[in-house]
Write a protein that holds these residues in place. Structure first.
Motif, PDB file in Angstrom:
ATOM      1  N   UNK A   1     -27.884  14.851 -32.920  1.00  0.00           N
ATOM      2  CA  UNK A   1     -29.064  14.166 -32.384  1.00  0.00           C
ATOM      3  C   UNK A   1     -30.368  14.700 -32.984  1.00  0.00           C
ATOM      4  N   UNK A   2     -30.260  15.309 -34.137  1.00  0.00           N
ATOM      5  CA  UNK A   2     -31.432  15.867 -34.808  1.00  0.00           C
ATOM      6  C   UNK A   2     -32.061  14.790 -35.701  1.00  0.00           C
ATOM      7  N   UNK A   3     -33.271  14.385 -35.342  1.00  0.00           N
ATOM      8  CA  UNK A   3     -33.947  13.318 -36.107  1.00  0.00           C
ATOM      9  C   UNK A   3     -34.019  13.655 -37.588  1.00  0.00           C
ATOM     10  N   UNK A   4     -34.195  14.940 -37.885  1.00  0.00           N
ATOM     11  CA  UNK A   4     -34.363  15.361 -39.278  1.00  0.00           C
ATOM     12  C   UNK A   4     -33.049  15.370 -40.067  1.00  0.00           C
ATOM     13  N   UNK A   5     -31.975  15.006 -39.377  1.00  0.00           N
ATOM     14  CA  UNK A   5     -30.695  14.889 -40.070  1.00  0.00           C
ATOM     15  C   UNK A   5     -30.277  13.423 -40.202  1.00  0.00           C
ATOM     16  N   UNK A   6     -31.174  12.508 -39.801  1.00  0.00           N
ATOM     17  CA  UNK A   6     -30.805  11.086 -39.843  1.00  0.00           C
ATOM     18  C   UNK A   6     -31.365  10.408 -41.092  1.00  0.00           C
ATOM     19  N   UNK A   7     -30.541   9.529 -41.648  1.00  0.00           N
ATOM     20  CA  UNK A   7     -30.946   8.746 -42.821  1.00  0.00           C
ATOM     21  C   UNK A   7     -30.653   7.283 -42.515  1.00  0.00           C
ATOM     22  N   UNK A   8     -31.637   6.415 -42.720  1.00  0.00           N
ATOM     23  CA  UNK A   8     -31.374   4.990 -42.588  1.00  0.00           C
ATOM     24  C   UNK A   8     -30.557   4.582 -43.811  1.00  0.00           C
TER      25      UNK A   8
END
Ligand code: ZN
Length: 194
Positions: free
Chosen positions: A66-73
């Motif tokens: 749930x880490x935003x900085x680990x998400x990629x669109x």
């Protein structure tokens, strides 16, 4: 040319703490300008809702689910191709000298991947080549949806003239028809898979 054209992808600094990673969609779509981070496909042009990819795969690092900085669109094709691949095997080392993944929201991304004159995404380094290989960019028509986005941009220019009343009645007619044809073409030509 850059994979993302003139759009620069960076995650916002004040990203919210997420209880579910899905809750970050809206912000992520804005930060990625609706582009797939890996292949640069434009979801807003192709009428596609992209996936939220975990850069460091969930299977390797549950803590960053749930880490935003680990998400990629990412488009479906890139996300499914990436799956839980992580060649270095080390969660704090995205890539080494040879292979791995470069975060599309980082400055380094452009050092490894580029869009060639024909619109295809190609590797500039061996790491970039490994990404092309793992995401199957080397066998995909990454040029076609790029050109579709360029066409959409041109139509946008015409729309501006249209709204500024700078087109004759006949030109307006042509613009409206072309725009309709383009949207119909997009819906027929691009399935969700690509
Ligand atoms: Zn993609």
């Amino acid at each position: 040319m850059r994979v993302h054209g003139d759009k620069v992808i960076r995650r916002r600094e004040d990203a919210p703490k997420l209880n579910r990673y899905q809750d970050g969609r809206e912000q992520l779509e804005q930060d990625f300008h609706y582009l797939c981070g890996y292949c640069g496909k434009d979801g807003s042009v192709l009428h596609q809702r992209f996936h939220l990819d975990h850069f460091v795969p969930k299977s390797l690092d549950k803590n960053r689910e749930n880490d935003y900085y680990n998400l990629v669109l990412a488009c479906q094709r890139c996300n499914l191709s990436k799956s839980d691949k992580w060649p270095t095997g080390d969660i704090v080392l995205p890539y080494n000298e040879e292979e791995g993944f470069v975060d599309p929201a980082s400055e380094e991304f452009d050092e490894h991947l580029v869009r060639n004159e024909d619109g295809y995404v190609v590797g500039k380094t061996s790491v970039g080549e490994s990404m092309c290989n793992m995401l199957h960019l080397d066998i995909r028509r990454t040029d076609i949806y790029w050109k579709a986005a360029q066409l959409k941009q041109q139509l946008g220019e015409l729309e501006k003239l249209f709204l500024e009343e700078k087109l004759t009645e006949k030109q307006k007619d042509i613009y409206i028809k072309t725009n309709m044809m383009f949207n119909k073409y997009i819906d027929q030509a691009f399935t969700k898979g690509e």
